[in-house]
Structures are given as structure tokens and as C-alpha cells.
Design a protein around this motif. Structure first.
Motif, PDB file in Angstrom:
ATOM      1  N   ASN A 109     -16.842  -0.846  -1.635  1.00 19.02           N
ATOM      2  CA  ASN A 109     -16.603   0.572  -1.397  1.00 19.02           C
ATOM      3  C   ASN A 109     -17.794   1.203  -0.675  1.00 19.02           C
ATOM      4  OD1 ASN A 109     -14.172   0.370  -2.799  1.00 19.02           O
ATOM      5  ND2 ASN A 109     -15.133   0.866  -4.756  1.00 19.02           N
ATOM      6  N   ASP A 137      -5.510  -1.416  -2.115  1.00 22.74           N
ATOM      7  CA  ASP A 137      -6.625  -1.032  -2.985  1.00 22.74           C
ATOM      8  C   ASP A 137      -6.060  -0.017  -3.973  1.00 22.74           C
ATOM      9  OD1 ASP A 137      -8.850  -0.156  -4.302  1.00 22.74           O
ATOM     10  OD2 ASP A 137      -9.965   0.464  -2.525  1.00 22.74           O
ATOM     11  N   ASP A 189      -5.398  -3.095   3.196  1.00 21.88           N
ATOM     12  CA  ASP A 189      -6.624  -2.639   2.542  1.00 21.88           C
ATOM     13  C   ASP A 189      -6.712  -3.302   1.167  1.00 21.88           C
ATOM     14  OD1 ASP A 189      -8.948  -1.291   1.982  1.00 21.88           O
ATOM     15  OD2 ASP A 189      -7.965   0.613   1.490  1.00 21.88           O
ATOM     16  N   THR A 190      -7.923  -3.651   0.731  1.00 21.43           N
ATOM     17  CA  THR A 190      -8.112  -4.298  -0.569  1.00 21.43           C
ATOM     18  C   THR A 190      -9.249  -3.635  -1.333  1.00 21.43           C
ATOM     19  OG1 THR A 190      -9.643  -5.949   0.342  1.00 21.43           O
ATOM     20  CG2 THR A 190      -7.311  -6.534   0.306  1.00 21.43           C
ATOM     21  N   ALA A 191      -9.254  -3.840  -2.641  1.00 23.38           N
ATOM     22  CA  ALA A 191     -10.320  -3.278  -3.472  1.00 23.38           C
ATOM     23  C   ALA A 191     -11.613  -4.053  -3.256  1.00 23.38           C
ATOM     24  CB  ALA A 191      -9.914  -3.322  -4.940  1.00 23.38           C
TER      25      ALA A 191
END
Length: 320
Positions: A109, A137, A189-191
């Protein structure tokens, strides 16, 4: 404005910092010897090229100095540019040839991941492609909200679920929607939970299985987004992410705000992963395909080099 001009503008802080180290070394020494090589290695480390990269570059410079006639400081700079450029992985565009292509975007992040996805989407839609954004995410509700804003700006479609939803389920639904709408590219999108690598590995593995099952013949890219301002911490992040995901490329953001742009060389040379894009500003068109030769040219200083200054050659047969 072309890549070289933008990268030169974006690298001003880095170039100024490099001028204080590498440029000063080149300006002060008058022959290629061990003193020069030692000073250059130290200067490259200070410019955030990293100890390993600096050592490899100096070893190669030592070897070339034995076989090439390096008579001026400008020639020395040119040889060093060639060495650093060759150490990096070759330039290559993202492969989106087999549609719908999937671009999996990972990173912690705060590195500019969502902004990068939005700029990529805008670039593709401007080329007439239909783009699907997948808000996988689900760890932070704000992540999907930000991605939706970018989808609207870019003219892209988006699939999102509620906070805490299964990321793989979001990807599954995104693929189904992309097929139904005949999309060209799916950007996922991914965390960025790097602090919990077990969860991250499980999450990425599950997403990978869904993509492989649903789109076995589609083009695949896995991009790691890194913040250039973090310097050597970016190298550490890249190494850790490379262990949990098969990276195909790096995107380096915030180059315009850092004196640590040399980290690009260290990451590409150290990991063997090509840099695909660099961010050199806040504008929607400031995410640019990477060109390693132009990057190194902009990175190394020229102002303090005098082409007429001769560098004293070592006598034949002596070690440099």
C-alpha cells in the motif's frame, strides 16, 4: 515530450545527487586506475545503485579499460552508460496479444499501485481497447473506491465486491464480465499485505488458479509496483514479492520526487526482471514505457565533463 526529455526532467533530483558523487569522481581523476575505480564504486553506492550492482559495474569497467582506449572523461562516461544499460534487462512491452490479456498488479500500500492501474487503463482505452478493472484488493474498502474513480476517468469497466470478499471470486466475476463484454485487457488490483507473506501467497496462488482455469490461452503479466523514494527498501520489497509471485516486470513510481533513481538499475540487474514502466509525474500520461539506454543517459551527469580533458592511459601490460 519524449521519454528522454521527460525522464531527464523527472530525474533532476537524482541527477543532481549523482553529480555530487559520480560526476565529481569523473571530474577529479585524470586516469583510469584503481583509485578511480574505487571512488566510482563508492559513488555508485551513494547514488543508490547498490553495492552488488556497483561492484559488477566496476569489474566490467576495469576489464573494458584494459581493451579499449579511454582517452577522455566523456568516453569514460559513455563506457559506464553502456555497462549500466547492459546490466539491466532488455526493454520489452507488455504482452497483451492473446485476449483477454490479464495484467496482475501487486505491491504494498502507498506505492502508487491504484494510480498505476488507472494510468495503464487510460493508455489502453485511448488506443481503442476495452478494459476491465478487477478490484481484488478487498482488504481495504478505500482501494475499490479509488479504483472505481480511476475506471470512470479512464473509461474502463470495473467489477468490485464488498470489503472482505474473496479476491479470487472478484477475479472470477471480472473474467466472466470481460468475456461477456468482449474486453481486450483485464487489470487486476491486489492487496499489498507483504507483512503476512503466507496470506499473500495463498491469495495470489488462488487468483492464479482461477485465471489459469478460466483463461488458459490468454496473455499474462505480473507487475510489481515500487516507490522509487524508498531506495534500498524497494530492492527488499522486490526480492520478497519475487519469492511469492513470478514477476514479469517492474513499475517504478515517483521518480520525479526522489534522489534515489539509481535504484532502477539495482532492481533490474539484481532480480533479472525488466522495468516496464516508470512514473515521472502526476499527469495521466506520466507513466511511460521504460527505455534503459535513455534512462542511463539521463541518470549520469554531463555538465562537469569536458570532452577535451585527456585521461592518462596506463602503460601497456600494467594492471589497471
Amino acid at each position: 515530450m519524449g521519454f528522454f526529455d521527460k525522464i531527464k526532467r523527472g530525474l533532476k533530483k537524482t541527477s543532481d545527487a549523482v553529480s555530487e558523487s559520480i560526476g565529481d569522481v569523473m571530474a577529479a581523476f585524470v586516469k583510469v586506475d584503481e583509485d578511480l575505480l574505487e571512488e566510482l564504486e563508492e559513488a555508485m553506492i551513494l547514488a543508490d545503485l547498490g553495492a552488488s550492482t556497483a561492484s559488477r559495474a566496476v569489474d566490467e569497467l576495469r576489464d573494458r579499460a584494459k581493451h579499449q582506449h579511454i582517452n577522455t572523461k566523456e568516453e569514460l562516461r559513455d563506457v559506464l552508460c553502456d555497462i549500466l544499460s547492459e546490466m539491466m534487462q532488455e526493454d520489452s512491452a507488455l504482452d497483451i496479444s492473446k485476449k483477454p490479456a490479464v495484467i496482475l498488479v501487486i505491491g504494498v500500500n502507498g506505492v502508487g499501485k491504484t494510480t498505476t492501474i488507472g494510468k495503464l487503463a487510460a493508455s489502453y482505452t485511448a488506443q481503442g481497447m476495452r478494459v476491465m478493472l478487477s478490484a481484488a484488493d478487498t482488504f481495504r474498502a478505500a482501494a475499490a473506491d479509488q479504483l472505481e474513480i480511476w475506471a470512470q476517468r479512464a473509461g474502463a469497466d470495473i467489477v468490485r465486491h464488498g470489503e472482505g470478499a474473496d479476491p479470487a471470486a472478484v477475479v472470477f466475476d471480472s473474467i466472466a464480465a470481460a468475456k461477456a463484454r468482449n474486453c481486450d485487457v483485464i487489470i487486476v488490483d491486489t492487496a499489498g499485505r507483504l507483512h503476512n507473506k503466507a496470506n499473500l501467497m495463498n491469495e495470489l496462488n488462488k487468483i492464479d488458479r482461477v485465471i489459469t482455469r478460466e483463461l488458459p490461452d490468454s496473455s499474462r503479466e505480473t507487475l510489481l509496483v515500487l516507490d522509487a523514494t524508498t531506495g534500498q527498501n524497494a530492492v527488499s520489497q522486490a526480492e520478497q514479492f519475487n519469492k511469492v509471485a513470478k514477476l514479469t516486470g517492474i513499475v517504478l513510481t515517483k521518480l520525479d520526487g526522489t534522489a534515489k533513481g539509481g535504484i532502477v538499475v539495482a532492481i533490474s540487474a539484481g532480480l533479472g526482471v525488466p522495468v516496464k514502466y516508470v512514473g515521472v509525474g502526476e499527469g495521466i500520461d506520466d507513466l511511460m514505457p521504460f527505455e534503459r539506454a535513455a534512462f542511463v543517459e539521463a541518470l549520469l551527469p554531463t555538465e562537469e565533463l569536458d570532452e577535451t580533458d585527456e585521461i592518462e592511459e596506463e602503460p601497456e601490460g600494467e594492471e589497471n
